[in-house]
Design an enzyme around this catalytic site. Structure first.
Site, PDB file in Angstrom:
ATOM      1  N   ALA A   1       0.865  -1.188   0.000  1.00  0.00           N
ATOM      2  CA  ALA A   1       0.000   0.000   0.000  1.00  0.00           C
ATOM      3  C   ALA A   1       0.897   1.233   0.000  1.00  0.00           C
ATOM      4  O   ALA A   1       2.105   1.127   0.192  1.00  0.00           O
ATOM      5  CB  ALA A   1      -0.889   0.012   1.234  1.00  0.00           C
ATOM      6  N   LYS A   2       0.327   2.369  -0.214  1.00  0.00           N
ATOM      7  CA  LYS A   2       1.069   3.624  -0.088  1.00  0.00           C
ATOM      8  C   LYS A   2       0.070   4.746   0.088  1.00  0.00           C
ATOM      9  O   LYS A   2      -1.077   4.633  -0.357  1.00  0.00           O
ATOM     10  CB  LYS A   2       1.895   3.881  -1.353  1.00  0.00           C
ATOM     11  CG  LYS A   2       3.036   4.857  -1.172  1.00  0.00           C
ATOM     12  CD  LYS A   2       4.208   4.183  -0.509  1.00  0.00           C
ATOM     13  CE  LYS A   2       5.482   4.949  -0.590  1.00  0.00           C
ATOM     14  NZ  LYS A   2       6.644   4.064  -0.390  1.00  0.00           N
ATOM     15  N   GLY A   3       0.514   5.821   0.733  1.00  0.00           N
ATOM     16  CA  GLY A   3      -0.383   6.956   0.895  1.00  0.00           C
ATOM     17  C   GLY A   3       0.401   8.238   0.775  1.00  0.00           C
ATOM     18  O   GLY A   3       1.634   8.228   0.720  1.00  0.00           O
TER      19      GLY A   3
END
Ligand code: GLU
Length: 421
Positions: free
Chosen positions: A113-115
């Site tokens: 994931a990444k944000g």
């Protein structure tokens, strides 16, 4: 439906197209069918939220935040939070998928994931940064957590930001420090987390050189970036007797033909905030640094540092990708054809997420490891991954990047098959 990445050339590829192209090169090698390609490329969930925040001067600012959860076939999703003016959905999507391949490659039980938030962190006061962070967590707290998706630091965020996140997330869900990694050591963080990404680059640079039959003391190095990754890579490499001739930070590049005094530069940055006006080196530009006649380059700052327009100037024979996505595919292909050995980001900078994993394990056991244990385990995980990638690159006769993607894709595919659809 056509799920293949666009052909090389013509319009410059966007970040996610670049990752998909690397994915397809590996998928072609293992004959991955179209339905699996589509499944493994597509993110599970993409969230875009508004982050309204009151600035110190009373103004209301509305920022945009993202969290992309790419794949969870192998475990809860994992990846950093980036605060940078270039952050957009496409970039976060690309970085989220890189996390899936990175965690699979080093074989830790996570997905990817990444944000991020599109903001210039340098323009914010500490209080503004805290308010933005807490508001962002208010918006996404339901989709993250120790068994779902565990954020961590990335560009523009640090251990202190992680503490605010823990505190904010726990307001909704109760005590559980494993909800976030990269925390300060005195707030359930892991010893050795901060140095881990840079140290990992150094460990792997060492292993790669050995495989190439060369010694660190005969290897001249230029490091782009002197932040969390570059500074720790420089420290480890200096201690391992590499000859570091150039580093750069936000204030520009610094070169010394005799080799830089890295401990002195580290002390200087701590004292002055950056390398600006550092006396014992010649000032050079970022482009000049990349084009230096050195044996090894470590781009550990921004994405797209090496592109079609500057690839011809690269003289280094070995590149260690400290940053995510620092080489554009056109340049990657050109460098490979010219015999340059590139250690890809999903391996080269995997030290960070590996020690994040140790932090998560310690948090879940309410137990804390000493620094030696962290360093030993890190070395062992990265060494195994390196040997596997080296072997696969020989077996398939492909670049280290394609080999790394092959191994990662196979693992995620297998987990998907075992878990069912
Ligand atoms: N942001 C880092 C990366 O790109 C670390 C991620 C993590 O620790 O979860 O790998």
């Amino acid at each position: 439906m056509n799920t293949a990445a666009p052909a090389l050339g013509k319009k410059p590829l966007k970040a996610n197209e670049c990752v998909q192209l690397y994915f397809d090169r590996a998928a072609d090698q293992i004959g991955l069918d179209d339905s699996f390609r589509r499944l493994l490329k597509m993110p599970r969930r993409e969230v875009t939220v508004e982050v309204p925040v009151e600035m110190d001067d009373g103004r209301l600012e509305t920022l945009v935040g993202f969290r992309v959860q790419h794949n969870n076939a192998r475990g809860p999703m994992k990846g950093g939070l980036r605060y940078h003016w270039d952050v957009d959905l496409d970039e976060v999507r690309a970085l989220a998928s890189l996390m899936t391949w990175k965690t699979a490659l080093v074989n830790i039980p996570y997905g990817g994931a990444k944000g991020g938030i599109c903001v210039d962190p340098r323009s914010l006061s500490r209080k503004e940064m805290e308010r933005i962070t807490r508001k962002f967590i208010d918006q996404i707290h339901e989709i993250v957590g120790p068994d779902k998706d565990i954020p961590a630091p990335d560009m523009g965020t640090n251990a202190e930001v992680m503490s605010w996140i823990r505190n904010q997330w726990e307001k909704y869900h109760g005590f559980n420090p494993a909800c976030i990694t990269g925390k300060p050591v005195e707030d359930y963080g892991a010893r050795g987390r901060e140095e881990a990404t840079g140290r990992g680059c150094g460990i792997l640079a060492f292993k790669l050189l050995k495989r190439l039959g060369r010694k660190p003391s005969d290897c001249s190095v230029a490091i782009q970036g002197f932040g969390n990754v570059g500074s720790h890579a420089a420290k480890f490499m200096h201690e391992s007797e590499f000859k570091i001739h150039a580093v750069s930070d936000i204030s520009g590049g610094y070169f010394n033909a005799e080799g830089l005094d890295i401990p002195d530069m580290l002390t200087y940055t701590i004292k002055n905030g950056s390398l600006e006006h550092y006396p014992s080196a010649e000032k050079i530009s970022n482009e000049e640094l990349l084009a230096l006649d050195v044996n090894m380059l470590v781009p550990s700052a921004i994405g797209n540092a090496i592109r079609e327009d500057n690839m011809h100037s690269i003289k280094a024979q070995v590149i260690i990708e400290g940053a995510n996505n620092p080489i554009h595919p056109e340049a990657d292909e050109y460098l490979y054809k010219n015999g340059v050995v590139v250690l890809p980001d999903i391996l080269a900078n995997a030290g960070g997420v590996t020690v994040s994993y140790f932090e998560w394990v310690q948090n879940r056991q309410y137990y804390s490891w000493d620094l030696n244990r962290v360093r030993q385990q890190l070395d062992s995980i990265l060494s195994s991954a390196f040997e596997e990638v080296w072997q696969a690159s020989n077996d398939f006769n492909v670049s280290l990047r394609t080999a790394a993607f092959i191994l990662a894709i196979k693992r995620v595919k297998r987990a998907t098959e075992l878990g069912g659809f």
